[in-house]
Motif scaffolding. Structure first.
Motif, PDB file in Angstrom:
ATOM      1  N   UNK A   1     -15.520   4.429   6.628  1.00  0.00           N
ATOM      2  CA  UNK A   1     -15.546   3.128   7.317  1.00  0.00           C
ATOM      3  C   UNK A   1     -14.162   2.583   7.657  1.00  0.00           C
ATOM      4  N   UNK A   2     -13.094   3.177   7.159  1.00  0.00           N
ATOM      5  CA  UNK A   2     -11.745   2.616   7.326  1.00  0.00           C
ATOM      6  C   UNK A   2     -11.396   2.395   8.793  1.00  0.00           C
ATOM      7  N   UNK A   3     -11.788   3.297   9.684  1.00  0.00           N
ATOM      8  CA  UNK A   3     -11.442   3.153  11.094  1.00  0.00           C
ATOM      9  C   UNK A   3     -12.270   2.083  11.802  1.00  0.00           C
ATOM     10  N   UNK A   4     -13.288   1.574  11.149  1.00  0.00           N
ATOM     11  CA  UNK A   4     -14.104   0.502  11.726  1.00  0.00           C
ATOM     12  C   UNK A   4     -13.571  -0.886  11.362  1.00  0.00           C
ATOM     13  N   UNK A   5     -12.640  -0.950  10.433  1.00  0.00           N
ATOM     14  CA  UNK A   5     -12.137  -2.234   9.939  1.00  0.00           C
ATOM     15  C   UNK A   5     -10.997  -2.724  10.836  1.00  0.00           C
ATOM     16  N   UNK A   6     -11.070  -3.994  11.226  1.00  0.00           N
ATOM     17  CA  UNK A   6     -10.024  -4.638  12.023  1.00  0.00           C
ATOM     18  C   UNK A   6      -9.210  -5.527  11.078  1.00  0.00           C
ATOM     19  N   UNK A   7      -7.951  -5.182  10.884  1.00  0.00           N
ATOM     20  CA  UNK A   7      -7.084  -5.901   9.952  1.00  0.00           C
ATOM     21  C   UNK A   7      -6.250  -7.004  10.624  1.00  0.00           C
ATOM     22  N   UNK A   8      -6.562  -7.333  11.869  1.00  0.00           N
ATOM     23  CA  UNK A   8      -5.774  -8.318  12.613  1.00  0.00           C
ATOM     24  C   UNK A   8      -5.695  -9.653  11.889  1.00  0.00           C
ATOM     25  N   UNK A   9      -6.828 -10.246  11.547  1.00  0.00           N
ATOM     26  CA  UNK A   9      -6.832 -11.544  10.850  1.00  0.00           C
ATOM     27  C   UNK A   9      -6.274 -11.419   9.441  1.00  0.00           C
ATOM     28  N   UNK A  10      -6.570 -10.317   8.792  1.00  0.00           N
ATOM     29  CA  UNK A  10      -6.079 -10.074   7.437  1.00  0.00           C
ATOM     30  C   UNK A  10      -4.555 -10.090   7.389  1.00  0.00           C
ATOM     31  N   UNK A  11      -3.917  -9.494   8.391  1.00  0.00           N
ATOM     32  CA  UNK A  11      -2.451  -9.455   8.429  1.00  0.00           C
ATOM     33  C   UNK A  11      -1.867 -10.868   8.545  1.00  0.00           C
ATOM     34  N   UNK A  12      -2.589 -11.761   9.191  1.00  0.00           N
ATOM     35  CA  UNK A  12      -2.122 -13.149   9.332  1.00  0.00           C
ATOM     36  C   UNK A  12      -2.310 -13.936   8.040  1.00  0.00           C
ATOM     37  N   UNK A  13      -3.367 -13.627   7.302  1.00  0.00           N
ATOM     38  CA  UNK A  13      -3.688 -14.352   6.062  1.00  0.00           C
ATOM     39  C   UNK A  13      -4.233 -13.341   5.048  1.00  0.00           C
ATOM     40  N   UNK A  14      -3.323 -12.563   4.420  1.00  0.00           N
ATOM     41  CA  UNK A  14      -3.784 -11.526   3.487  1.00  0.00           C
ATOM     42  C   UNK A  14      -4.453 -12.099   2.235  1.00  0.00           C
ATOM     43  N   UNK A  15      -5.303 -11.301   1.655  1.00  0.00           N
ATOM     44  CA  UNK A  15      -5.953 -11.643   0.388  1.00  0.00           C
ATOM     45  C   UNK A  15      -5.931 -10.403  -0.485  1.00  0.00           C
ATOM     46  N   UNK A  16      -6.201 -10.587  -1.758  1.00  0.00           N
ATOM     47  CA  UNK A  16      -6.155  -9.462  -2.695  1.00  0.00           C
ATOM     48  C   UNK A  16      -7.345  -8.533  -2.500  1.00  0.00           C
ATOM     49  N   UNK A  17      -7.071  -7.234  -2.483  1.00  0.00           N
ATOM     50  CA  UNK A  17      -8.081  -6.181  -2.502  1.00  0.00           C
ATOM     51  C   UNK A  17      -7.862  -5.454  -3.824  1.00  0.00           C
ATOM     52  N   UNK A  18      -8.899  -5.363  -4.651  1.00  0.00           N
ATOM     53  CA  UNK A  18      -8.763  -4.774  -5.985  1.00  0.00           C
ATOM     54  C   UNK A  18      -9.783  -3.658  -6.193  1.00  0.00           C
TER      55      UNK A  18
END
Length: 190
Positions: free
Chosen positions: A117-134
């Motif tokens: 699924x990694x290629x289906x994820x859009x990290x655009x908003x995440x890069x602006x406001x990151x959060x923890x992934x654990x």
């Protein structure tokens, strides 16, 4: 003469490569905001299937830290060994990634499936406001991708392990999420 120029070019390429690697390795990573009591953590299954009852100890643990918990739509879903089809797991993770009220995402379980699924994820908003992934195991593909974006993640126990994890592993996760100082003492081998 031709060999001398080739050697100089090769030397310069290697030198530039070492400089570029060193610059990348020394780059300051972006640290997501640390959690505070009252924040919400999402538990999602990006890989193997798992039911919500198995994750109740993880929910209770997070609540004991003063956090709110939401379960993703992938929890309790099943498609062979996976927590639902690829589109569902990707959509579930994406929704939690983009939801501003979710301050951290904790992987429910590892195994296999996140790489699908990694290629289906859009990290655009995440890069602006990151959060923890654990998490760890199969979630390492997320760590690798996000770290290459220059954002820190937490390589930690999985939510499924909350009931059986060592007190040290639990405390390490808590301290990491809340931004408390982590110290490790390793005895010398004599």
């Amino acid at each position: 003469m031709k060999m001398k120029h080739l050697s100089i070019r090769l030397f310069l390429i290697i030198l530039f490569g070492c400089f570029a690697f060193q610059t990348q390795a020394q780059r300051k990573m972006i640290t997501p905001e640390f959690l505070q009591k009252g924040d919400t953590v999402a538990i999602v299954a990006t890989a193997r299937k798992i039911d919500q009852a198995t994750l109740d100890p993880a929910k209770k643990l997070l609540e004991s830290w003063g956090l709110k918990v939401v379960f993703g739509r992938s929890i309790g879903k099943e498609e062979n060994q996976l927590a639902g089809p690829d589109w569902l797991r990707a959509t579930d993770f994406q929704e939690m990634l983009d939801n501003p009220s979710i301050k951290a995402i904790w992987a429910a379980k590892g195994g296999y499936g996140t790489v699908r699924i990694i290629d289906r994820i859009d990290f655009t908003n995440f890069k602006k406001k990151p959060k923890w992934i654990a998490g760890f195991s199969d979630v390492t593909v997320l760590h690798s991708h996000i770290n290459n974006l220059g954002i820190e993640t937490i390589h930690s126990m999985m939510a499924v392990s909350a009931k059986s994890a060592s007190p040290d592993a639990i405390e390490s996760l808590r301290k990491s999420l809340f931004g408390e100082k982590l110290e490790y003492k390793i005895s010398a081998n004599t």
